[in-house]
Design an enzyme around this catalytic site. Sequence first.
Site, PDB file in Angstrom:
ATOM      1  N   HIS A  45       0.806  -1.223   0.000  1.00 32.01           N
ATOM      2  CA  HIS A  45       0.000   0.000   0.000  1.00 32.01           C
ATOM      3  C   HIS A  45       0.840   1.275   0.000  1.00 32.01           C
ATOM      4  O   HIS A  45       0.302   2.369   0.208  1.00 32.01           O
ATOM      5  CB  HIS A  45      -0.959   0.002   1.198  1.00 32.01           C
ATOM      6  CG  HIS A  45      -2.079  -0.976   1.049  1.00 32.01           C
ATOM      7  ND1 HIS A  45      -1.891  -2.334   1.094  1.00 32.01           N
ATOM      8  CD2 HIS A  45      -3.408  -0.800   0.831  1.00 32.01           C
ATOM      9  CE1 HIS A  45      -3.041  -2.961   0.921  1.00 32.01           C
ATOM     10  NE2 HIS A  45      -3.978  -2.044   0.753  1.00 32.01           N
ATOM     11  N   ASP A 182      -4.733  -3.706  11.834  1.00 26.95           N
ATOM     12  CA  ASP A 182      -5.108  -3.191  10.513  1.00 26.95           C
ATOM     13  C   ASP A 182      -5.487  -4.403   9.674  1.00 26.95           C
ATOM     14  O   ASP A 182      -4.627  -5.174   9.254  1.00 26.95           O
ATOM     15  CB  ASP A 182      -3.919  -2.445   9.910  1.00 26.95           C
ATOM     16  CG  ASP A 182      -4.213  -1.876   8.526  1.00 26.95           C
ATOM     17  OD1 ASP A 182      -5.298  -2.140   7.978  1.00 26.95           O
ATOM     18  OD2 ASP A 182      -3.331  -1.166   7.983  1.00 26.95           O
ATOM     19  N   TRP A 234     -18.832 -16.742   7.301  1.00 26.66           N
ATOM     20  CA  TRP A 234     -20.039 -15.907   7.302  1.00 26.66           C
ATOM     21  C   TRP A 234     -19.928 -14.727   8.262  1.00 26.66           C
ATOM     22  O   TRP A 234     -20.578 -13.707   8.067  1.00 26.66           O
ATOM     23  CB  TRP A 234     -21.274 -16.756   7.631  1.00 26.66           C
ATOM     24  CG  TRP A 234     -21.125 -17.567   8.893  1.00 26.66           C
ATOM     25  CD1 TRP A 234     -21.430 -17.176  10.153  1.00 26.66           C
ATOM     26  CD2 TRP A 234     -20.604 -18.901   9.004  1.00 26.66           C
ATOM     27  NE1 TRP A 234     -21.154 -18.176  11.059  1.00 26.66           N
ATOM     28  CE2 TRP A 234     -20.641 -19.256  10.378  1.00 26.66           C
ATOM     29  CE3 TRP A 234     -20.125 -19.835   8.089  1.00 26.66           C
ATOM     30  CZ2 TRP A 234     -20.207 -20.496  10.856  1.00 26.66           C
ATOM     31  CZ3 TRP A 234     -19.708 -21.066   8.556  1.00 26.66           C
ATOM     32  CH2 TRP A 234     -19.743 -21.391   9.928  1.00 26.66           C
TER      33      TRP A 234
END
Length: 344
Positions: A45, A182, A234
């Site tokens: 990033h 993070d 889920w």
Amino acid sequence: MLRVPYADLEAALHRAVLHLGLEDPRAAFCAQLFAETTRDGVYTHGLARFPRFSAMVKNGAIDPHAFPTRTGGFGAIERWDGHRGPGNLNAHAAMARAIELAREHGIGAVALANTNHWMRGGSYGWQAATQGCFGVCWTNTLANTPAWGTAKPTVGNNPIILAIPRAFASQPEPHAAPVVLDMAMTQFSMGSLSAYAKRGAQLPVPGGYDRDGVLTRDPVAIEQSQRTLPVGYWKGYGLSLTLDLFAAMLSGGLATHQLPLDPLKEAGLSQFFLAIDPTTFADPDQLSAIAEGVLADLKLAPPEDPTSPVRYPGEETLRVRQVNMEQGVPVDPELWAKLSDLTI
């Protein structure tokens, strides 16, 4: 990988950001955020993300001249519009405002609409924690993760950051690094998948499904199927959906299903930033003692691998930062050449 001095990386990014049309001091700070991300070891990033940032400025998805503005609020919570400006600058400004509100009210929140990819989300957790505040923030993204029960990408991987300070002055001591989680709502972020694929490496654990619906560690197969694995199955899908609702509804901005599916046009995101200044109601020494007690107990857990001790989230950051400052920051030689020639 090529190692370059941190100052050279920041200077090259600064020239590139100026070349894209941003003006100082915003250009310098935008470049600093990119450089710090790479310096701290979040390679997917930092510089690696800059080509997409550059392309989005050039195609008009990011307005380099836009500033975030306040559109409403009451007490400790405010709405802001990012006007599709640079995502890292918008996010930093939003967390800075949340911290200001926390200084006044004990807690502060900013819901930010119409912004762009914030690059390293952990930057804004560190921003809060190094100023003695608890920080929570998250963003929605384009649809890149199937909802549970379907193979079609329906929700975003919507990264969330939780940051806990361990010191309550303006900056913590090096040995008192904050705890900063993070994480994306998928087992691996999209940037991590791409990085593994580029290296020709397998994931350490399954990260999604192939086209036959079989769990796999092959990042290329996952990218081809577009079936990333939500964290906790889920449960991760449910958390992703609710984070999207929180961000879009509180900011009055776009939800995941309204965002363009083209990564180079992924603009108009909704984000949320929360800061808590605990010193407005608690003793700082007691707060530090609680944090140290929790982490000391964690360190008592015997590691399965003696060469890999149990670590808390964010613990490695300061060590990686020091190594990269001393030895140079690892960069992709091809990207470095393009950055230096202003051809990104």
